[in-house]
Design a protein around this motif. Structure first.
Motif, PDB file in Angstrom:
ATOM      1  N   HIS A   1      40.205  26.718  31.303  1.00 47.47           N
ATOM      2  CA  HIS A   1      40.976  26.845  32.521  1.00 47.47           C
ATOM      3  C   HIS A   1      40.630  28.483  32.757  1.00 47.47           C
ATOM      4  O   HIS A   1      40.721  29.411  31.934  1.00 47.47           O
ATOM      5  N   VAL A   2      40.024  28.732  34.081  1.00 56.98           N
ATOM      6  CA  VAL A   2      40.091  30.319  34.357  1.00 56.98           C
ATOM      7  C   VAL A   2      41.275  30.723  35.108  1.00 56.98           C
ATOM      8  O   VAL A   2      41.894  29.934  36.054  1.00 56.98           O
ATOM      9  N   GLN A   3      41.762  31.944  34.598  1.00 58.93           N
ATOM     10  CA  GLN A   3      43.002  32.385  35.243  1.00 58.93           C
ATOM     11  C   GLN A   3      42.628  33.880  35.586  1.00 58.93           C
ATOM     12  O   GLN A   3      41.988  34.649  34.960  1.00 58.93           O
ATOM     13  N   VAL A   4      42.956  34.235  36.884  1.00 60.55           N
ATOM     14  CA  VAL A   4      42.516  35.621  37.358  1.00 60.55           C
ATOM     15  C   VAL A   4      44.147  36.284  37.396  1.00 60.55           C
ATOM     16  O   VAL A   4      44.915  35.803  37.998  1.00 60.55           O
ATOM     17  N   VAL A   5      44.185  37.680  36.981  1.00 56.49           N
ATOM     18  CA  VAL A   5      45.557  38.416  36.888  1.00 56.49           C
ATOM     19  C   VAL A   5      44.981  39.572  37.951  1.00 56.49           C
ATOM     20  O   VAL A   5      44.301  40.451  37.313  1.00 56.49           O
ATOM     21  N   PHE A   6      45.751  39.948  38.682  1.00 54.46           N
ATOM     22  CA  PHE A   6      45.826  41.115  39.477  1.00 54.46           C
ATOM     23  C   PHE A   6      47.084  41.993  39.010  1.00 54.46           C
ATOM     24  O   PHE A   6      47.971  41.532  39.394  1.00 54.46           O
ATOM     25  N   GLU A   7      46.724  42.932  38.358  1.00 56.85           N
ATOM     26  CA  GLU A   7      47.662  43.847  37.977  1.00 56.85           C
ATOM     27  C   GLU A   7      47.216  45.269  38.270  1.00 56.85           C
ATOM     28  O   GLU A   7      46.166  45.438  38.272  1.00 56.85           O
ATOM     29  N   ASP A   8      48.124  46.299  38.577  1.00 59.10           N
ATOM     30  CA  ASP A   8      47.887  47.602  38.838  1.00 59.10           C
ATOM     31  C   ASP A   8      46.906  48.175  37.728  1.00 59.10           C
ATOM     32  O   ASP A   8      47.331  48.285  36.733  1.00 59.10           O
ATOM     33  N   GLN A   9      45.510  48.429  37.956  1.00 61.24           N
ATOM     34  CA  GLN A   9      44.628  49.064  37.510  1.00 61.24           C
ATOM     35  C   GLN A   9      44.317  48.222  36.351  1.00 61.24           C
ATOM     36  O   GLN A   9      43.743  48.626  35.078  1.00 61.24           O
ATOM     37  N   ASN A  10      44.613  47.039  36.005  1.00 62.08           N
ATOM     38  CA  ASN A  10      44.249  46.101  35.036  1.00 62.08           C
ATOM     39  C   ASN A  10      43.897  44.612  35.410  1.00 62.08           C
ATOM     40  O   ASN A  10      44.388  43.886  34.784  1.00 62.08           O
ATOM     41  N   ASP A  11      43.090  44.591  36.525  1.00 59.03           N
ATOM     42  CA  ASP A  11      42.774  43.328  37.053  1.00 59.03           C
ATOM     43  C   ASP A  11      41.910  42.721  35.880  1.00 59.03           C
ATOM     44  O   ASP A  11      41.050  43.392  35.415  1.00 59.03           O
ATOM     45  N   HIS A  12      41.839  41.192  35.776  1.00 57.95           N
ATOM     46  CA  HIS A  12      40.987  40.653  34.934  1.00 57.95           C
ATOM     47  C   HIS A  12      41.086  39.172  34.969  1.00 57.95           C
ATOM     48  O   HIS A  12      41.896  38.517  35.565  1.00 57.95           O
ATOM     49  N   ALA A  13      40.193  38.482  34.541  1.00 55.26           N
ATOM     50  CA  ALA A  13      39.972  37.066  34.609  1.00 55.26           C
ATOM     51  C   ALA A  13      39.544  36.639  33.200  1.00 55.26           C
ATOM     52  O   ALA A  13      38.784  37.238  32.505  1.00 55.26           O
ATOM     53  N   TYR A  14      40.222  35.615  32.794  1.00 51.95           N
ATOM     54  CA  TYR A  14      39.789  35.199  31.467  1.00 51.95           C
ATOM     55  C   TYR A  14      39.881  33.549  31.250  1.00 51.95           C
ATOM     56  O   TYR A  14      40.203  32.818  32.525  1.00 51.95           O
ATOM     57  N   LEU A  15      39.095  33.175  30.377  1.00 53.59           N
ATOM     58  CA  LEU A  15      38.972  31.844  30.175  1.00 53.59           C
ATOM     59  C   LEU A  15      39.614  31.252  29.079  1.00 53.59           C
ATOM     60  O   LEU A  15      39.716  32.048  27.864  1.00 53.59           O
ATOM     61  N   SER A  16      40.547  30.202  29.141  1.00 54.59           N
ATOM     62  CA  SER A  16      41.328  29.808  28.135  1.00 54.59           C
ATOM     63  C   SER A  16      41.259  28.404  27.702  1.00 54.59           C
ATOM     64  O   SER A  16      40.652  27.478  28.772  1.00 54.59           O
TER      65      SER A  16
END
Length: 165
Positions: free
Chosen positions: A150-165
């Motif tokens: 599963h690919v998840q994209v997280v948009f957070e203030d100054q900490n955007d990231h995408a991860y694979l789980s």
């Protein structure tokens, strides 16, 4: 199994800027374009692309939020703009992850009912597991993943990231 970061904040910023340049190159002759982001993360990504475009291009950007029921896409599509506002304009339909292609193809189908000058698609992550013949014209990264991942994209203030789980 712990999540693997596939894109960090700096990489997402870089890919967003590159996609903005690609969009500008494609729509260089237009005075105004519409960035239609699929609610929620797709719209956040569209806003980030719009911000990058404002820094590099004299083109006017209209933002449009697209609501599609991801579990039941036949339930209908709604947008934050009226059809008259995006009629006869260039448009980019944007989402964070292209997974099966269901959301993107129903979004494209919706916008095909209105005359547009040009319609392109953009995603941050293309998973390469499509059920439908849809492609991303502009993509940040392309991954060949297993169907169980599963690919998840997280948009957070100054900490955007995408991860694979």
């Amino acid at each position: 199994m712990s999540p693997n970061i596939i894109l960090n904040n700096q990489e997402i910023q870089h890919k967003t800027k590159r996609i903005a340049y690609q969009i500008y190159e494609t729509f260089v002759d237009e005075q105004e374009i519409v960035l239609a982001g699929i609610a929620s993360n797709g719209f956040i990504f569209a806003k980030k692309i719009a911000e990058a475009l404002e820094h590099i291009a004299p083109i006017k950007v209209l933002l449009c939020e697209v609501h599609i029921n991801k579990q039941n896409p036949n339930a209908g599509v709604t947008t934050s703009l009226s059809k008259e506002e995006y009629e006869n304009k260039g448009m980019v339909l944007i989402d964070d992850v292209l997974n099966s292609g269901t959301t993107l193809i129903y979004g494209v189908k919706f916008f095909l009912d209105v005359p547009l000058k040009k319609l392109k698609t953009a995603v941050l992550v293309d998973r390469n597991h499509k059920k439908y013949p849809v492609k991303a014209d502009f993509k940040g990264i392309s991954l060949s993943t297993s169907l169980l991942e599963h690919v998840q994209v997280v948009f957070e203030d100054q900490n955007d990231h995408a991860y694979l789980s």
